[in-house]
Design an enzyme around this catalytic site. Structure first.
Site: not given
Ligand code: SAJ
Length: 435
Positions: A221, A275
């Site tokens: 994870k 996360c």
């Molecule tokens: N972000 C960027 N650029 C991107 C993608 C995301 O700047 O290209 C930023 C988002 O705006 C945000 C942060 O990253 O601030 C995180 O967003 P996210 O959509 O990547 O992830 P979370 O935090 O909503 O959810 C993640 C997910 N993990 C993965 O994709 C590996 C989700 O599957 C997990 O269940 C979750 O963390 C968790 O609870 O651990």
């Protein structure tokens, strides 16, 4: 590693207690209840307990409301403020990090203490909270320390309690669909615990359930979220380099992504949420010497909000009494979650460093300004159209649908800082969206 085969297995006819009715606990409780199990949720916040018992959801998540309302009306889901007796316990409490970036396991320890008092022997205790390697063992040690009359494996004729880790992997905004469609990893402290946990998740998870040990499950994870953090850091680093070299990062990434084996993610104002901005530190804490890349990625992503603040200050320049539109406070698009949000941090920093400017904040998921901004006399919450039309400088921090729909005409003549590339087109190269 092997995969669970649900054929020939009898679904568990059990009562499940879910500790922590937040973004993960409540959807898990609701989906287990919908699968026909009797589920009792426990939360220390009486407002959450009251809301769930009324069939309501205290936060925004698509399709969760209808699932909770249905499960409560069928009498399969209820909530209370204390830990009930149950056959299975699922721990879905927060694991924040402390000042020194080590994991704060106090909520898990508190849950363990409450579960220990209820056990009779024969139960299954599952840790869902994202945790440092070794936490499932620690939780078991804590419980068995309080209850030396019980055991992991029946030694000394003592009744067995099974322990497993089953990390949640769902994406906020798509939780209900991903609970069903995402593969699951289940790792027990014993093979029997692994199987029992897999049987439980098979009641609603339609994808594959992979069986392993507890520490590998914990680490898998963390590796998933650190992988995403490192990839976002790469995009953010490119944006910093592009700003220095005077290049358009959106065009740059759009072009690089035309290569069949390149898929660079999107830069932004920083990485937020509870996360991705947190979990990589648990790996760093477990092995500081070898986690150089993971630590470095965290540092790059954490530096991004400061960079955006400097860009806004440059854009405002001498005109310190400007009107600045700040679009978005949530940690990412189309969610109402402001935890660890770089956008909120940037807005708060701007309100401090530009005391003579007017900050017009638009956030469709906020009814009032969050505490970090509420006391700022120069900051107010307005609609997106109002903010954009009155502003000299427009700073887009979150790519909410509502902001994507803003008529680009409204932006003409204004200084625009689009940290998410929402309104971006360059020479016909429209950046394809990489999710
Ligand atoms: N972000 C960027 N650029 C991107 C993608 C995301 O700047 O290209 C930023 C988002 O705006 C945000 C942060 O990253 O601030 C995180 O967003 P996210 O959509 O990547 O992830 P979370 O935090 O909503 O959810 C993640 C997910 N993990 C993965 O994709 C590996 C989700 O599957 C997990 O269940 C979750 O963390 C968790 O609870 O651990």
């Amino acid at each position: 590693m092997s995969t669970f085969d649900p054929k020939g297995q009898t679904p568990p006819a059990s009562t499940v207690a879910v500790l922590g009715l937040g973004y993960i606990g409540l959807p898990t409780a609701a989906i287990l209840a919908t699968a026909g199990l009797r589920v009792i949720g426990m939360d220390i916040d009486p407002r959450v307990v009251e809301a769930v018992n009324a069939g309501e959801v205290p936060f925004t998540e698509p399709e969760l409301g209808v699932t909770v309302a249905g499960a409560v009306s069928l009498g399969l889901l209820s909530a209370q403020g204390t830990v009930p007796e149950a056959d299975t316990y699922i721990v879905a409490v927060p694991t924040p990090f402390a000042e020194d970036k080590s994991a704060d396991l106090s909520y898990i320890r508190a849950a363990a203490g409450q579960i220990a008092e209820r056990l009779k022997g024969g139960e299954l205790v599952i840790l869902e909270s994202t945790s440092p390697p070794g936490t499932t063992r620690l939780m078991a040690d804590e419980i068995l320390g309080i209850r030396p009359d019980l055991s992991l494996d029946g030694t000394g004729g003592r009744p067995v309690v099974r322990f497993a880790h089953c990390p949640e992997r769902v994406l906020p905004g798509r939780i209900m669909a991903e609970l069903v469609s995402n593969d699951r990893i289940v790792g027990g402290l014993t093979p029997e615990a692994t199987l029992a946990a897999a049987e439980l998740y098979a009641t609603f998870c339609k994808a594959e359930i992979h069986l392993t040990d507890a520490t590998t499950a914990e680490m898998a994870k963390l590796a998933e979220n650190a992988y995403r953090d490192v990839n976002i850091a790469f995009a953010n680093e490119l944006s910093l380099i592009s700003d220095r070299l005077g290049l358009d990062v959106w065009e740059l990434i759009g072009l690089a992504n035309k290569h069949p084996r390149v898929d660079i993610l999107r830069p932004g104002p920083g990485v937020g949420g509870h996360c991705i901005a947190v979990d990589p530190w648990f790996i760093v804490a477990a092995d500081p010497e070898n986690s150089r890349l993971i630590r470095s990625a965290r540092t790059v992503n954490d530096s991004k909000p400061g960079h955006v603040v400097r860009q806004v200050l440059d854009a405002v320049g001498e005109a310190v009494d400007s009107t600045v539109a700040v679009l978005g406070l949530a940690f990412k698009a189309d969610v109402d979650d402001f935890r660890e949000s770089p956008a909120l941090g940037i807005a708060a920093e701007l309100s401090r460093t530009l005391p003579n400017a007017r900050l017009l904040v638009a956030e469709p998921y906020a009814e009032s300004l969050p505490a970090e901004l509420a006391a700022s006399p120069n900051t107010s919450l307005v609609t997106a159209t109002d903010a954009v039309s009155r502003a000299d400088v427009v700073v887009l921090l979150v790519d909410h649908q509502q902001f994507r729909a803003i008529d680009p005409e409204l932006l003409s003549g204004k200084t625009v800082l689009d940290t998410r590339g929402v309104w971006h087109t360059t020479d016909g190269h429209l950046l394809e969206r990489s999710e």
